[in-house]
Design an enzyme around this catalytic site. Structure first.
Site: not given
Ligand code: AMP
Length: 114
Positions: A30, A100
């Site tokens: 993440d 995810h």
């Molecule tokens: P959610 O809020 O459950 O949809 O989680 C989305 C997650 O994706 C969050 O923890 C973000 O920090 C993570 N995230 C967003 N953009 C990226 C990225 N480019 N690479 C890795 N993680 C990401």
């Protein structure tokens, strides 16, 4: 799927710190970690959210948990305990609409979650 951030990472069009890949499942760190270990485990198949999971996906969802367990071992958090989180929909805080599984470990987690 076009315009999907996680499809972009899976396809290598967007940079991701990938820690696991097979033909059906990809895992990457993440970008804003909430714990010493914070890995997102995603299916290559674009499924928007948990509520969209169909019967045909059940084996895949099980396999994702198998990957989570193996990554927890590899990252050294299996013994101490870890948390798997799936946010489904707006009230749960889902921000990326490609399903995810958050693998979180390396610290104590309180309950109930915020
Ligand atoms: P959610 O809020 O459950 O949809 O989680 C989305 C997650 O994706 C969050 O923890 C973000 O920090 C993570 N995230 C967003 N953009 C990226 C990225 N480019 N690479 C890795 N993680 C990401």
């Amino acid at each position: 799927m076009a315009d999907c951030l996680f499809c972009g990472i899976i396809e290598g069009k967007i940079k991701g710190d990938i820690v696991y890949r097979d033909d059906r499942i990809v895992a990457f760190r993440d970008v804003r970690p909430q714990a010493p270990v914070h890995i997102l485990i995603v299916p290559v198949k674009h499924v928007a959210m948990l509520s969209d999971v169909q019967k045909e996906d059940y084996e895949l969802i099980g396999a994702i948990h198998g990957v989570a367990n193996r990554l927890a071992e590899k990252e050294g958090v299996a013994k101490g305990g870890y948390r798997i989180v799936v946010n489904c929909g707006a009230n749960a805080g889902q921000t990326v609409f490609h399903i995810h599984f958050h693998l979180l470990g390396g610290r104590h987690f309180s309950w109930p979650p915020g």
